[in-house]
Write an enzyme that holds these catalytic residues in place. Structure first.
Site, PDB file in Angstrom:
ATOM      1  N   GLY A  69       0.840  -1.198   0.000  1.00  0.00           N
ATOM      2  CA  GLY A  69       0.000   0.000   0.000  1.00  0.00           C
ATOM      3  C   GLY A  69       0.871   1.241   0.000  1.00  0.00           C
ATOM      4  O   GLY A  69       2.095   1.150   0.096  1.00  0.00           O
ATOM      5  N   GLY A 119      -0.906  -5.129   1.085  1.00  0.00           N
ATOM      6  CA  GLY A 119      -2.151  -4.706   0.438  1.00  0.00           C
ATOM      7  C   GLY A 119      -2.499  -5.530  -0.795  1.00  0.00           C
ATOM      8  O   GLY A 119      -3.673  -5.717  -1.115  1.00  0.00           O
ATOM      9  N   GLU A 142       4.805  -7.098   7.186  1.00  0.00           N
ATOM     10  CA  GLU A 142       4.610  -5.926   8.064  1.00  0.00           C
ATOM     11  C   GLU A 142       5.468  -5.931   9.316  1.00  0.00           C
ATOM     12  O   GLU A 142       5.697  -4.879   9.918  1.00  0.00           O
ATOM     13  CB  GLU A 142       3.128  -5.794   8.444  1.00  0.00           C
ATOM     14  N   ASP A 150      -2.473  -7.116   8.042  1.00  0.00           N
ATOM     15  CA  ASP A 150      -3.864  -6.644   8.071  1.00  0.00           C
ATOM     16  C   ASP A 150      -4.566  -7.110   6.790  1.00  0.00           C
ATOM     17  O   ASP A 150      -4.398  -8.271   6.416  1.00  0.00           O
ATOM     18  CB  ASP A 150      -3.900  -5.118   8.269  1.00  0.00           C
TER      19      ASP A 150
HETATM   20  C1  QUE Z   1       7.282  -4.250   4.866  1.00  0.00           C
HETATM   21  C2  QUE Z   1       6.055  -3.786   4.475  1.00  0.00           C
HETATM   22  C3  QUE Z   1       5.892  -3.065   3.282  1.00  0.00           C
HETATM   23  C4  QUE Z   1       7.008  -2.820   2.481  1.00  0.00           C
HETATM   24  C5  QUE Z   1       8.263  -3.303   2.887  1.00  0.00           C
HETATM   25  C6  QUE Z   1       8.384  -4.000   4.068  1.00  0.00           C
HETATM   26  C7  QUE Z   1       4.620  -2.550   2.845  1.00  0.00           C
HETATM   27  C8  QUE Z   1       4.576  -1.811   1.628  1.00  0.00           C
HETATM   28  C9  QUE Z   1       5.738  -1.620   0.878  1.00  0.00           C
HETATM   29  C10 QUE Z   1       5.771  -0.902  -0.357  1.00  0.00           C
HETATM   30  C11 QUE Z   1       6.186  -1.524  -1.535  1.00  0.00           C
HETATM   31  C12 QUE Z   1       6.257  -0.837  -2.734  1.00  0.00           C
HETATM   32  C13 QUE Z   1       5.932   0.510  -2.783  1.00  0.00           C
HETATM   33  C14 QUE Z   1       5.513   1.148  -1.614  1.00  0.00           C
HETATM   34  C15 QUE Z   1       5.445   0.444  -0.415  1.00  0.00           C
HETATM   35  O1  QUE Z   1       6.914  -2.139   1.326  1.00  0.00           O
HETATM   36  O2  QUE Z   1       3.582  -2.767   3.526  1.00  0.00           O
HETATM   37  O3  QUE Z   1       5.190   2.464  -1.667  1.00  0.00           O
HETATM   38  O4  QUE Z   1       6.011   1.216  -3.961  1.00  0.00           O
HETATM   39  O5  QUE Z   1       3.394  -1.326   1.219  1.00  0.00           O
HETATM   40  O6  QUE Z   1       9.589  -4.468   4.478  1.00  0.00           O
HETATM   41  O7  QUE Z   1       4.977  -4.027   5.241  1.00  0.00           O
END
Ligand code: QUE
Length: 368
Positions: A69, A119, A142, A150
């Protein structure tokens, strides 16, 4: 350019197959609130469109169906002096969309190729026809950022055999197509090269009878052609079920994690799991176990309502902000967690995270 692309493909016999394509390839198709709202509105419109028989939910690029997300935007909101409405809006509408997919009356085929994380798992898990490929990597990561699984994971991780769901949540271990099929997390394993072929065959399918059956047949016919691709994949989770159950049978979380850390192994996936736990948030580790336990008897709807409470609380406590800073913003990968170990995590901190920010009558998902 639009962050989600919609197509109405006309079948040979005149019905419509709707396609929803996530279009943020550079960000691994991570979900923004805008994307969530676009998808949700289109699902509403397509639900009442009589001749629309099925939906294909996929994404631009080969690397990721959806890697999470828009955590950066969430972080910005968390850093403001006053409480921002954004986190509540974001999680409310994200979980509404996830629930909409879970309960959608028409078949939704989700092309879960490449990374399907956080997500992305929320979208994937609810689809009636979950497709994985030889590049699929499903995970709930997460624990690394001070959050917890979640998007309905408090429901779907609890449905996995034994304590595998808890293990996956604590370690963020990735699931490949073979493990996903064996665990019941996916319905069909296809070759990643079959994406165009899938759409073609959907357009040639017989839509006169049951639409779910028509999709079943189409996917089955493709999957018999892709067996060879999967026969060669390892299945780290299924082949270590005994080890995982032994670890998770410890009475205390501390003992589970100590035993995990003490395994001497050369296996990359297991070393990665050990490393993730060692660097992960102790608050998250405690929260993950607690959250899965308190969700065992909840319905899917209740799970989303409860997750909303916990997720919004997480955005109002420091652990998540620090994790996002360290992993996704500054990228120093050195979060300064509030506690040194799970044993040191205070009950009151977890209790605060589990207390609802709202009275029942004001819960944003009361009408889910
Ligand atoms: C743990 C996470 C997330 C993560 C890396 C982690 C996560 C998440 C993202 C993510 C990935 C690509 C994107 C961005 C966010 O990375 O929940 O904006 O372009 O959304 O180690 O929980």
């Amino acid at each position: 350019m639009a962050s989600v692309i919609f197509h109405e493909h006309i079948t040979a016999s005149g019905e419509i197959v709707g396609e929803i394509r996530l279009n943020a390839e550079k960000k691994l198709n991570a979900l923004t609130l805008k994307m969530i709202d676009l998808i949700s509105a289109k699902l509403d419109a397509w639900q009442s469109k009589k001749n629309l028989v099925a939906i294909l939910l996929d994404s631009e690029g080969e690397k990721a169906f959806c890697a999470g997300g828009d955590i950066i935007k969430l972080h910005e909101a968390m850093m403001r002096d006053e409480i921002s409405p954004f986190p509540t809006d974001f999680f409310t509408r994200e979980y509404q969309l996830d629930y909409q997919i879970h309960t959608y009356p028409k078949p939704i085929i989700c092309w879960g190729s490449g990374f399907v994380m956080g997500g992305g798992m929320g979208l994937f898990a609810g689809a009636s026809h979950r497709v994985v490929t030889q590049t699929s990597y499903l995970a709930m990561p997460e624990v690394s950022i001070g959050l917890y699984p979640d998007v309905g994971a408090s429901y779907f991780l609890n449905k996995l055999p034994g304590n595998i769901g808890l293990f996956l949540g604590l370690t963020a271990a990735g699931i490949n197509a073979k493990d996903a099929m064996a665990l019941g997390m996916a319905d069909y394993a296809l070759d990643s090269n079959q994406r165009a072929e899938l759409l073609e065959r959907l357009l040639l399918a017989d839509w006169q009878a049951n639409h779910h059956e028509a999709v079943n047949k189409t996917l089955s016919s493709l999957s018999v052609e892709s067996h060879a691709v999967f026969d060669v994949l390892p299945s780290p989770i299924m082949s270590h079920q005994g080890l995982i159950e032994d670890l998770m049978s410890n009475d205390s979380l501390s003992d589970m994690l100590t035993d995990l850390a003490n395994i001497e192994t050369e296996e990359k996936w297991l070393m990665k799991a050990q490393n993730t736990v060692a660097n992960g948030s102790p608050v998250s580790l405690v929260l993950i176990k607690t959250q899965l336990e308190r969700s065992v008897d909840l319905t899917l709807k209740e799970v989303f309502q409860q997750e909303l409470e916990v997720s919004v609380q997480c955005t109002r406590h420091e652990e998540l902000a620090e994790g996002v800073r360290a992993l996704l913003i500054d990228k120093d990968k050195a979060p300064k967690w509030r506690y040194d170990s799970v044993a040191a995590v205070e009950d009151t901190y977890i209790e605060d995270l589990l207390s609802s920010p709202w009275d029942k009558a004001d819960h944003p998902l009361r009408y889910l």
